[in-house]
Design an enzyme around this catalytic site. Structure first.
Site, PDB file in Angstrom:
ATOM      1  N   ASN A  10      -0.589  -3.462   5.919  1.00 33.21           N
ATOM      2  CA  ASN A  10      -0.569  -2.001   6.070  1.00 33.21           C
ATOM      3  C   ASN A  10      -1.675  -1.607   7.054  1.00 33.21           C
ATOM      4  O   ASN A  10      -2.849  -1.637   6.709  1.00 33.21           O
ATOM      5  CB  ASN A  10      -0.796  -1.359   4.692  1.00 33.21           C
ATOM      6  CG  ASN A  10      -0.920   0.151   4.768  1.00 33.21           C
ATOM      7  OD1 ASN A  10      -0.665   0.757   5.809  1.00 33.21           O
ATOM      8  ND2 ASN A  10      -1.326   0.776   3.664  1.00 33.21           N
ATOM      9  N   LYS A  12      -2.303   1.253   8.189  1.00 33.24           N
ATOM     10  CA  LYS A  12      -2.771   2.631   7.959  1.00 33.24           C
ATOM     11  C   LYS A  12      -2.805   3.397   9.304  1.00 33.24           C
ATOM     12  O   LYS A  12      -1.973   3.118  10.166  1.00 33.24           O
ATOM     13  CB  LYS A  12      -4.119   2.622   7.235  1.00 33.24           C
ATOM     14  CG  LYS A  12      -4.056   1.773   5.956  1.00 33.24           C
ATOM     15  CD  LYS A  12      -5.228   1.913   5.045  1.00 33.24           C
ATOM     16  CE  LYS A  12      -5.019   1.024   3.820  1.00 33.24           C
ATOM     17  NZ  LYS A  12      -6.052   1.189   2.822  1.00 33.24           N
ATOM     18  N   HIS A  96       1.384   5.408  -1.890  1.00 31.34           N
ATOM     19  CA  HIS A  96       0.071   4.781  -1.670  1.00 31.34           C
ATOM     20  C   HIS A  96      -1.012   5.704  -2.237  1.00 31.34           C
ATOM     21  O   HIS A  96      -0.887   6.931  -2.157  1.00 31.34           O
ATOM     22  CB  HIS A  96      -0.148   4.541  -0.171  1.00 31.34           C
ATOM     23  CG  HIS A  96      -1.332   3.660   0.090  1.00 31.34           C
ATOM     24  ND1 HIS A  96      -2.619   4.147   0.067  1.00 31.34           N
ATOM     25  CD2 HIS A  96      -1.429   2.335   0.333  1.00 31.34           C
ATOM     26  CE1 HIS A  96      -3.459   3.134   0.299  1.00 31.34           C
ATOM     27  NE2 HIS A  96      -2.764   2.027   0.466  1.00 31.34           N
ATOM     28  N   GLU A  98      -3.772   6.583  -1.118  1.00 32.15           N
ATOM     29  CA  GLU A  98      -4.326   7.537  -0.137  1.00 32.15           C
ATOM     30  C   GLU A  98      -3.402   8.749  -0.005  1.00 32.15           C
ATOM     31  O   GLU A  98      -3.864   9.880   0.168  1.00 32.15           O
ATOM     32  CB  GLU A  98      -4.518   6.830   1.217  1.00 32.15           C
ATOM     33  CG  GLU A  98      -5.734   5.910   1.163  1.00 32.15           C
ATOM     34  CD  GLU A  98      -5.658   4.690   2.059  1.00 32.15           C
ATOM     35  OE1 GLU A  98      -4.813   4.649   2.965  1.00 32.15           O
ATOM     36  OE2 GLU A  98      -6.459   3.760   1.829  1.00 32.15           O
ATOM     37  N   GLU A 166      -2.300  -1.639  -6.723  1.00 33.39           N
ATOM     38  CA  GLU A 166      -3.523  -1.470  -5.928  1.00 33.39           C
ATOM     39  C   GLU A 166      -4.512  -0.616  -6.719  1.00 33.39           C
ATOM     40  O   GLU A 166      -4.425   0.622  -6.695  1.00 33.39           O
ATOM     41  CB  GLU A 166      -3.208  -0.756  -4.608  1.00 33.39           C
ATOM     42  CG  GLU A 166      -2.276  -1.522  -3.697  1.00 33.39           C
ATOM     43  CD  GLU A 166      -2.447  -1.120  -2.229  1.00 33.39           C
ATOM     44  OE1 GLU A 166      -2.531  -2.025  -1.413  1.00 33.39           O
ATOM     45  OE2 GLU A 166      -2.515   0.090  -1.930  1.00 33.39           O
ATOM     46  N   GLY A 172     -10.191  -0.773   0.161  1.00 31.47           N
ATOM     47  CA  GLY A 172     -11.143  -0.528   1.238  1.00 31.47           C
ATOM     48  C   GLY A 172     -12.604  -0.605   0.824  1.00 31.47           C
ATOM     49  O   GLY A 172     -13.481  -0.172   1.568  1.00 31.47           O
ATOM     50  N   SER A 210      -8.678  -4.911  -0.949  1.00 34.98           N
ATOM     51  CA  SER A 210      -9.698  -5.822  -0.409  1.00 34.98           C
ATOM     52  C   SER A 210      -9.281  -7.291  -0.453  1.00 34.98           C
ATOM     53  O   SER A 210     -10.097  -8.168  -0.746  1.00 34.98           O
ATOM     54  CB  SER A 210     -11.034  -5.612  -1.126  1.00 34.98           C
ATOM     55  OG  SER A 210     -11.489  -4.289  -0.920  1.00 34.98           O
TER      56      SER A 210
HETATM   57  P1  13P Z   1      -7.746  -2.892   1.946  1.00 35.89           P
HETATM   58  O1  13P Z   1      -7.132  -4.277   2.008  1.00 35.89           O
HETATM   59  O2  13P Z   1      -8.394  -2.475   3.196  1.00 35.89           O
HETATM   60  O3  13P Z   1      -8.611  -2.763   0.721  1.00 35.89           O
HETATM   61  O4  13P Z   1      -6.531  -1.865   1.734  1.00 35.89           O
HETATM   62  C1  13P Z   1      -5.600  -2.117   0.744  1.00 35.89           C
HETATM   63  C2  13P Z   1      -4.469  -1.168   0.913  1.00 35.89           C
HETATM   64  O5  13P Z   1      -4.624   0.013   0.708  1.00 35.89           O
HETATM   65  C3  13P Z   1      -3.179  -1.707   1.365  1.00 35.89           C
HETATM   66  O6  13P Z   1      -2.169  -0.761   1.225  1.00 35.89           O
END
Ligand code: 13P
Length: 255
Positions: A10, A12, A96, A98, A166, A172, A210
Site C-alpha cells: 500500500n 498510500k 483502512h 487512515e 491492522e 506507521g 510496520s
Molecule cells: P506501515 O507498514 O507503514 O506500518 O503501514 C501499514 C499499513 O497501513 C498498510 O495498509
C-alpha cells in the site's frame, strides 16, 4: 493445495510518475515476477493506469486504496469500483484505519463499498483493527468482531474477500504486534468470519502494521497469517523484495 501467501504494498499518498516507474523497474530487476507469493501493488489513483501498463505480463496484480459505493454520478473527486476495474485493478483496500480516522468512514459505508467492489469484479481487502486504547482496555477482540459484523456482506467468502488485520497502534509506528497476539486475533477473526457465513473457510487474513524485512519471516510463518499488507516498506524495493522473499521462503536477489 494451500493458496499462495499474499503480499500487498500500500503506497498510500506517495510517489509520482518518475519515482514510481523507477520503483517498478527495480522490483522487476529484483525478480518480483518469480515469487511464489501473490504480489499486489496498490498505488495512488493517479498512477493506476501507468502501473497497470508496467506490470502487465509480470504476474503482479494491481489494487486501489479506496472506492466510492456508487458506480457513477455527481460525486466530485471520487472514483468508482467500475472505474478501478477498467483501469486494470483486481483488488481494492476498504476501511483502512487512515480512512476511518481521517475521513470519517463508517462501517455502513464500507459495507456498501464492498458490495459495489464485488459487483465490479474487484476483491476487497477489508481492513480491521483496534486502537491502542481499545487494546489496553481489553476491548480489542470486541472492536474487531464489531467491524467484521458490520462491514462485511453476508455472502462473504474466499472468492470475494480478503481481510487485513491492522492494529492502529502498529500502523506507521515501527511497533508490531507480538506473534502470539497476532495468532490469537487472527484465530478470533477466523471464528467471526465463520459466524458471519459458515461457508467462509479459506478467506485470507493478512497482517499489517510496520511489517519490515526484519520481522516479516516470524509473522508470515504463523498458521493463520495469509500474507501481509505493507505500507512504508513497500516504497523501498530492497525491503519490499525481502518481504516477498520471506513469504516465498527464498533468499534475496541483488538489485
Ligand atoms: P506501515 O507498514 O507503514 O506500518 O503501514 C501499514 C499499513 O497501513 C498498510 O495498509
Amino acid at each position: 493445495m494451500a493458496s499462495p501467501p499474499i503480499i500487498a504494498g500500500n503506497w498510500k499518498m506517495n510517489l509520482l510518475l518518475e519515482s514510481s516507474t523507477k520503483l517498478i523497474s527495480d522490483l522487476k530487476k529484483g525478480g518480483i515476477s518469480n515469487s511464489r507469493a501473490r504480489v499486489v501493488i496498490i498505488p495512488p489513483a493517479t498512477l493506476l493506469s501507468s502501473i497497470a501498463y508496467q506490470i502487465k505480463d509480470t504476474g503482479v496484480f494491481l489494487g486501489a486504496q479506496n472506492c466510492h459505493e456508487e458506480l457513477a454520478g455527481a460525486f466530485t473527486g471520487e472514483v468508482s469500483a467500475d472505474m478501478l476495474a477498467s483501469a486494470g485493478c483486481n483488488y481494492v483496500i476498504l476501511g483502512h484505519s487512515e480512512r476511518r480516522m481521517l475521513f470519517g468512514e463508517t462501517n455502513d459505508r464500507i459495507k456498501a463499498k464492498m458490495s459495489s467492489a464485488i459487483k465490479c469484479g474487484l476483491t476487497p481487502i477489508v481492513c480491521v483493527g483496534e486502537s491502542l486504547q481499545q487494546r489496553e482496555s481489553g476491548e480489542a477482540m470486541d472492536a474487531v468482531r464489531k467491524q467484521l459484523e458490520e462491514c462485511l456482506v453476508d455472502e462473504v467468502n474466499k472468492n470475494n474477500c480478503i481481510i487485513a488485520y491492522e492494529p492502529i497502534w502498529a500502523v506507521g509506528t515501527g511497533q508490531t504486534a507480538e506473534p502470539d497476539d497476532i495468532e490469537e486475533i487472527h484465530r478470533h477473526i477466523r471464528n467471526a468470519l465463520k459466524a458471519k457465513n459458515p461457508n467462509s473457510d479459506g478467506i485470507p487474513i493478512l497482517y499489517g502494521g510496520s511489517v519490515k524485512p526484519e520481522n516479516a519471516s516470524k509473522i508470515l510463518v504463523l498458521p493463520e497469517v495469509g500474507g501481509a499488507l505493507v505500507g512504508g516498506a513497500s516504497l523501498n524495493p530492497k525491503d519490499f523484495l525481502a518481504i516477498i522473499n520471506a513469504a516465498s521462503g527464498k533468499s534475496e536477489k541483488k538489485i
